[in-house]
Motif scaffolding. Sequence first.
Motif, PDB file in Angstrom:
ATOM      1  N   SER A   4       0.833  -1.209   0.000  1.00 54.41           N
ATOM      2  CA  SER A   4       0.000   0.000   0.000  1.00 54.41           C
ATOM      3  C   SER A   4       0.857   1.244   0.000  1.00 54.41           C
ATOM      4  O   SER A   4       1.833   1.334   0.732  1.00 54.41           O
ATOM      5  N   SER A   7      -1.970   4.085   3.840  1.00 58.71           N
ATOM      6  CA  SER A   7      -2.930   3.319   4.620  1.00 58.71           C
ATOM      7  C   SER A   7      -3.497   4.182   5.733  1.00 58.71           C
ATOM      8  O   SER A   7      -2.765   4.914   6.388  1.00 58.71           O
ATOM      9  N   ASP A  27      -6.912   1.111   2.527  1.00 61.36           N
ATOM     10  CA  ASP A  27      -5.589   0.977   1.928  1.00 61.36           C
ATOM     11  C   ASP A  27      -5.668   1.407   0.473  1.00 61.36           C
ATOM     12  O   ASP A  27      -6.609   1.039  -0.225  1.00 61.36           O
ATOM     13  N   ALA A  29      -3.574   1.250  -3.044  1.00 59.49           N
ATOM     14  CA  ALA A  29      -2.434   0.612  -3.709  1.00 59.49           C
ATOM     15  C   ALA A  29      -1.752   1.613  -4.632  1.00 59.49           C
ATOM     16  O   ALA A  29      -2.394   2.541  -5.111  1.00 59.49           O
TER      17      ALA A  29
END
Lengths: 243, 332
Positions: A4, A7, A27, A29
């Motif tokens: 991630s 977060s 989270d 990405a």
Amino acid sequence: MSTSIISVRNVHKWYSGVHALKGVSLDFAPNEAVGLIGDNGAGKSTLINILSGAQPASEGEIMLEGKPVKINSPRDAMDLGIETIYQYNSMVPTMSISRNLFIGREPLKYSMFGLGVMDRKKMAEESVQAIAGAGLHLRSPDALVGELSGGQRQGVAIARAMHFKSKVMILDEPTNHLAVKETQKVIGFVRSLKELGITGIFISHNIHHVFECCDRIVAMARGEVVLDKRTEDTNMKEILDVL
Amino acid sequence: MKKDRQKVKRLLKIYMEKPELAALVLLVLLIAVFQIQSDGIFLNANNLRGILGILPEIGLMVVGVTILMICGEFDLSVGSVFALMPMVMAVLLADGLPFIFAFLIGTAVAAMIGFINGYLTIKFSIPSFITTLGMLFIARSLTIVVSGGFPPLLPNELPTWLFTAFVGPGDIFRMSFLWFAAVVILMSLLMNRTNFGNWVRATGGFLPAAQAMGIPTARVKIACFMLCSMLAGFAGMIQVLRLGSPLPSIGEGWELQAVAAAVIGGTALAGGVGTIIGGVIGAVLIRVIDNGLVLSQVDANWFKFAIGFLTIFAVVANAWLGKRAKAIKLET
């Protein structure tokens, strides 16, 4: 989930008695375009204000690439690579494009205590690059931002974020008050973030816009995340039902 | 051919967008009119000496007011600080303090007033119009209180020459003019070449954007309030040294003349727009009108009429020019 880029862990926010965020965890990405939707008062703006340093969280943790970070001011967020483009537009209309690109981050020739003489040559050169890099066609970086259309202004704001190599770009209702054609331009920008390796968080009231350009959709209601799915696994009806 | 026309258009657009243009044109016109009306006396050395000798006193105040207005704030207390700073100095000098210390303490008092103006305005988010209106009365009252009702005499051995001596070809300037020129150049550089200048413009131009970009807008505003106050105090000191005695009533009504000069020079009341040189042109215009009306043997009571007319006219002309400039379409 060490991959991630950013977060959010169990973040709470109280405003004098109102529980605006009730333990939000999310989270994001790298390289992902996330649409964040919700009604007025759902808590999405509060979450964004916390990430962009406009307000502190009452409780909870924020991690950038796995490391806990403190974001106490807009400057902190920018230094960490989190750039926010606000709905009211983060440009000063009475200033030129090149000056706007570098507000608060002017390249200096010499300085003392953070104040100094601007490197205007560098500003001119880099703003030409930044504008071209974002695929904008503008006459000159010396034109006033006030003369640009709403879509062009958002384009310059995005060029600025790209120029400063931000990792995460938060777009807070960037399509509000824009004409249809201009809206399409901004949606195009959000799509192109992916190719540039930038994580985009796109906040909107408009579900259609979000579906057009996001990989993943997060819906919030009453201070909580009520839906978090890949765009292809959901549909507009499901989202409207949870809101 | 077509390229040339684009070039001309671009130049025209650039100049029409300059907010100080209208004032500059007016200034040139007025000088021509007064020169003819006064049978060539207006531009002779003696008269110029008179205009340039007094110009720095309003001019320094206008420079500070212009910067503060670009920052989006307003200071009505400058006229009172203009009197208070030299009065503080005079009292200290009468107590035997050396000039330099009296000067530093006087400047510190002016800076303090600027700080209070800024701090109260921001802390309680009240319009600076109100804070500085209050300060107008407070500082004026303090001036009289400090003087004890009887303004002290200035000691004889002061470096008065440093501010009032005549210099230059034909002794056309006073030293104060050189100080004024230095301040104008320095402040223009500050506004155009430094990041601080960029922050001032951003803060006054669109506050939410400036804040979102991490600019310490509260500190920028307070710095501008302090700068404005210090320049007003410095201007007051120069006038007192020229007159040779600190009067508690000097500078009354100047705060509005300073705002008028800044506005005539193209500074926007809403903030974000304006130039130091525009303010200077505005200040020169006011001095020129004051002097020119007398020389043309017009009833001097028309002076305020002229300032008022010009203020409105300059803003209307600027708005018109700006609109015309916007209408000039260039290839994008």
